[in-house]
Design a protein around this motif. Structure first.
Motif, PDB file in Angstrom:
ATOM      1  N   ASN A  31      64.618  34.144  54.656  1.00  0.00           N
ATOM      2  CA  ASN A  31      64.595  32.817  55.301  1.00  0.00           C
ATOM      3  C   ASN A  31      63.448  31.955  54.781  1.00  0.00           C
ATOM      4  O   ASN A  31      63.066  30.990  55.409  1.00  0.00           O
ATOM      5  N   ARG A  53      66.439  28.117  57.902  1.00  0.00           N
ATOM      6  CA  ARG A  53      65.878  28.945  58.975  1.00  0.00           C
ATOM      7  C   ARG A  53      66.626  28.757  60.279  1.00  0.00           C
ATOM      8  O   ARG A  53      66.519  29.590  61.176  1.00  0.00           O
ATOM      9  N   ALA A  54      67.340  27.647  60.415  1.00  0.00           N
ATOM     10  CA  ALA A  54      68.184  27.515  61.596  1.00  0.00           C
ATOM     11  C   ALA A  54      69.352  28.473  61.507  1.00  0.00           C
ATOM     12  O   ALA A  54      69.863  28.957  62.515  1.00  0.00           O
ATOM     13  N   VAL A  88      69.218  31.355  59.641  1.00  0.00           N
ATOM     14  CA  VAL A  88      68.685  32.714  59.528  1.00  0.00           C
ATOM     15  C   VAL A  88      67.516  32.821  60.503  1.00  0.00           C
ATOM     16  O   VAL A  88      66.400  32.417  60.208  1.00  0.00           O
ATOM     17  N   GLY A  89      67.792  33.344  61.684  1.00  0.00           N
ATOM     18  CA  GLY A  89      66.748  33.427  62.705  1.00  0.00           C
ATOM     19  C   GLY A  89      65.815  34.589  62.438  1.00  0.00           C
ATOM     20  O   GLY A  89      66.121  35.474  61.637  1.00  0.00           O
ATOM     21  N   MET A  90      64.653  34.548  63.089  1.00  0.00           N
ATOM     22  CA  MET A  90      63.693  35.617  62.838  1.00  0.00           C
ATOM     23  C   MET A  90      62.986  36.018  64.122  1.00  0.00           C
ATOM     24  O   MET A  90      62.631  35.182  64.945  1.00  0.00           O
ATOM     25  N   ALA A  93      65.637  33.219  69.507  1.00  0.00           N
ATOM     26  CA  ALA A  93      66.259  33.206  68.187  1.00  0.00           C
ATOM     27  C   ALA A  93      67.774  33.082  68.307  1.00  0.00           C
ATOM     28  O   ALA A  93      68.413  32.358  67.546  1.00  0.00           O
ATOM     29  N   THR A 148      69.522  29.530  68.963  1.00  0.00           N
ATOM     30  CA  THR A 148      69.706  28.601  67.859  1.00  0.00           C
ATOM     31  C   THR A 148      71.041  28.830  67.153  1.00  0.00           C
ATOM     32  O   THR A 148      71.370  28.125  66.224  1.00  0.00           O
TER      33      THR A 148
END
Lengths: 401, 265
Positions: free
Chosen positions: B64, B97-98, B100-102, B175, B178
């Protein structure tokens, strides 16, 4: 014998005491050094301290008594001898105490701890002393001048023939007005500078820009005052006040406010920068990991987390603005006035304290004593601000830890 | 046994979600990731295991582009998400990154209320049109993170007041809210006690229905429990990648065998 000589001699005795104490410790331990409870250095230090402490106590008592005029200056020689005698006695006592079981380390630690307590109480006692002396003089003032007229009077016209009006309100208003403008300048600029420094600037830029901003903090306020007097004041008058028909005075609230704001920028920015840096990186990572832009991260996560500290920084800046004198003298003039026009000359409490106390003064006249009442009021205001600042900082810190 | 078979057969039908080829990462002069090729499947839990400093977290953070925030990090090679290179110049890391959450090692709830923590993502990405929709997303995410029943009566209290395990589930809810397609988890249980760990593991298993989950873990037992695919990293190399059962019962590489039997790492 002068006191300084007594001090020097007892210092020499203390050094000798250290050496004697150490060698006696070695001697008493014999061949097995581990029999000693404390290491020889501690034995030496304990002797040195028992030599020095009584002498210093005597010397300090003597200076205080002399300042309080309890005994005449001629008795100084006697005090010096007494101090010397005390240190010799301390030396003898310290040396005889040394044996393998003597807990020299604990003794040294106790004395050092006592010294640390003494140092921190000096700061507190000084504050108390300042407050007491202010309160004392303020009491004198209120015996001669009505307190209602002081706190609620709208006029400030001291006359040294007597019959003056000494209302604090015009001065308080000037102080708050100028400080408000200063904060209006310093807080946004300082904050945005801090945000840039801590969140956007590359390491190299930060390494150059941060010290450059902090140089501002090293400029004496009188120099800022000169800047206000010869540059900012005339500029505001020629380009704003006169064209707008708002006044023709070179000194104005706005001049002093602007320059004072510039003075406070490094204060606000470096405190805020430290606070923003203290926000854990994990918060930023969390926000970025959810797809926030850097600016969203700052606005919605970093700043709220840093807010209590930033508010504290702003309040500290406010108490500095309220206490500032030089910039106001040169920038805003000395006319006490209640008014809204920012291009008019006004003045603050601190300036009036200075002007009431300089020149030929009769310390019994209310015109002079009013300075202490003003000082006490100022002290209470800034103390209140600092208490609120500390309270806010502490409250929110607990919540977010 | 039946369950495992079903999981395995499900895996074989999944599409490839992320495909990395020849990925190199440098931190300054240090070559942290060397030639990593890996294909991560959709709706699957993939575990990255390996000794400390082997590069598993670094590689996770490449997916990400969280390494973008480290100025000295340099990345080469290709990482395709649904066939699109995430390091392409046209890709905005914010949008990536929206998707692929972390979830991080240490629970990092924002200093906001529980509700605002979960609503943070939907708000910045404009995923709800009104308050009711937002409420719904928050409730769904908290239910999805198995936290709803514990916090439903105190949604407006600060998220930092929760216990460690609850905080981590709050971060997972945050996470999930989103609506990502991939969920990266960097040692999500390392700061948790065993009970909280088992709750989070259960949750990871449920998340697999909707997301592709990649989890970095130090615990081999955890990898064996929650994942269908396992990748073993050692000194910046991807040593072995395959079905979790195969890696743990029949490793092909001697280094993998040494690691899972506890001889290295």
């Amino acid at each position: 014998m002068p006191l300084s000589w007594a001090l020097l001699v007892s210092l020499a005795l203390a050094v000798a005491g250290y050496i004697i104490g150490r060698s006696r410790a070695f001697a008493s331990a014999g061949t097995d050094i581990r029999k000693l409870h404390s290491r020889p250095g501690y034995h030496g230090a304990s002797v040195a301290l028992t030599t020095l402490t009584p002498a210093i106590v005597v010397l300090m008592l003597a200076s205080v008594l002399r300042m309080a005029k309890v005994f005449p200056p001629e008795a100084t020689g006697f005090a010096g001898l007494l101090a010397l005698a005390a240190s010799v006695a301390g030396l003898g006592w310290g040396v005889t105490r040394i044996n393998t079981d003597f807990r020299a380390r604990n003794v040294v630690e106790k004395i050092v701890q006592g010294f640390l307590i003494f140092c921190s109480s000096i700061a507190i006692l000084t504050t108390a002393g300042i407050v007491l002396s202010l309160i004392f003089e303020t009491g004198h003032f209120f015996q001669k001048y009505s307190w209602t007229e002081f706190f609620f009077g709208l006029n400030w016209t001291p006359r040294f023939q007597g019959n003056s009006s000494l209302g604090i309100l015009p001065l308080l208003w000037g102080t708050l007005y100028i400080s408000f403008i200063a904060l209006l300048v310093a807080v946004p600029i300082g904050m945005f500078a801090a945000i840039y420094m801590s969140e956007y600037a590359s390491k190299r830029v930060r390494g150059i820009a941060k010290p450059a901003i902090e140089i501002l903090a090293g400029i004496p306020t009188i120099v800022y005052g000169l800047f206000a007097l010869i540059t900012v004041g005339p500029m505001l008058r020629d380009y704003f006040a006169q064209p707008l028909g708002l006044g023709s005075s070179g000194s104005s609230v706005l001049t002093a406010g602007l320059v004072m704001g510039i003075m406070l920028i490094p204060f606000v920015s470096s405190l805020s920068d430290d606070i923003i840096n203290a926000v854990p990186q994990s918060m930023r990572d969390g926000a970025l990991g959810l797809g926030s832009t850097p600016s969203e991260t700052i606005k919605q996560v970093v700043l709220p987390a840093a807010l209590p500290g930033v508010v504290g920084a702003v309040l500290l800046a406010a108490s500095r603005a309220i206490g500032e004198t030089m910039i106001v003298v040169l920038g805003a003039g000395a006319a006490a006035r209640l008014g809204l026009n920012p291009f008019e000359a006004m003045t603050t409490i601190t300036v009036k304290i200075v002007s009431q106390l300089t020149g030929d003064n009769d310390f019994a006249a209310p015109e002079t004593l009013v300075a202490f009442a003003l000082g006490l009021t100022l002290f209470v205001i800034t103390l209140g601000l600092n208490v609120v600042a500390l309270y806010i900082v502490r409250k929110y810190r607990e919540q977010y830890e | 046994m039946y369950d495992i078979n079903r999981a395995e057969s499900a895996v074989t039908q999944q599409d490839i979600k992320i495909s990395a080829s020849k990925v190199q990462v440098y931190y300054g002069d240090k070559h942290a990731i060397k030639d990593v090729d890996v294909e991560i499947l959709d709706k699957t839990v993939t575990a990255f295991i390996g000794p400390s400093g082997c590069g598993k977290s670094t590689f996770l953070r490449c997916i990400n582009r969280m390494n973008d925030t480290i100025p000295i990090a340099r990345i080469e090679g290709k990482i395709l998400l649904d066939g699109e290179d995430v390091y392409d110049r046209r890709v905005d890391p914010v949008q990536l990154r929206a998707k692929v959450g972390m979830v991080f090692q240490k629970p990092n709830p924002f200093p906001k209320s529980i509700y605002d923590n979960v609503a943070y993502g939907p708000r910045i990405h404009g995923l709800s049109r009104n308050k009711a929709e937002l409420d719904e997303i928050v409730e769904k995410s908290l239910r999805g993170a198995a936290l709803w029943n514990e916090v439903k009566d105190r949604l407006h209290e600060p998220g930092t007041g929760l216990s460690g395990g609850q905080q981590q589930r709050l971060c997972i809810a945050r996470a999930v809210a989103t609506a990502p397609e991939v969920l990266l988890m960097d040692e999500p249980c390392s700061a948790l006690d065993p009970i909280a760990t088992s709750q989070v593991e259960e949750l990871i298993d449920q998340l697999r229905e909707n997301f592709s989950v990649v989890i970095v873990t130090h615990s081999m037992q955890q990898a064996a429990r929650v994942s269908q695919k396992t990748a073993f990293f050692h000194l910046g190399n991807l040593v072995e990648y395959g079905n979790t059962d195969d890696i743990f019962t029949n490793p092909q590489d001697s280094r993998t065998e040494s690691y899972i039997s506890g001889r290295i790492g």
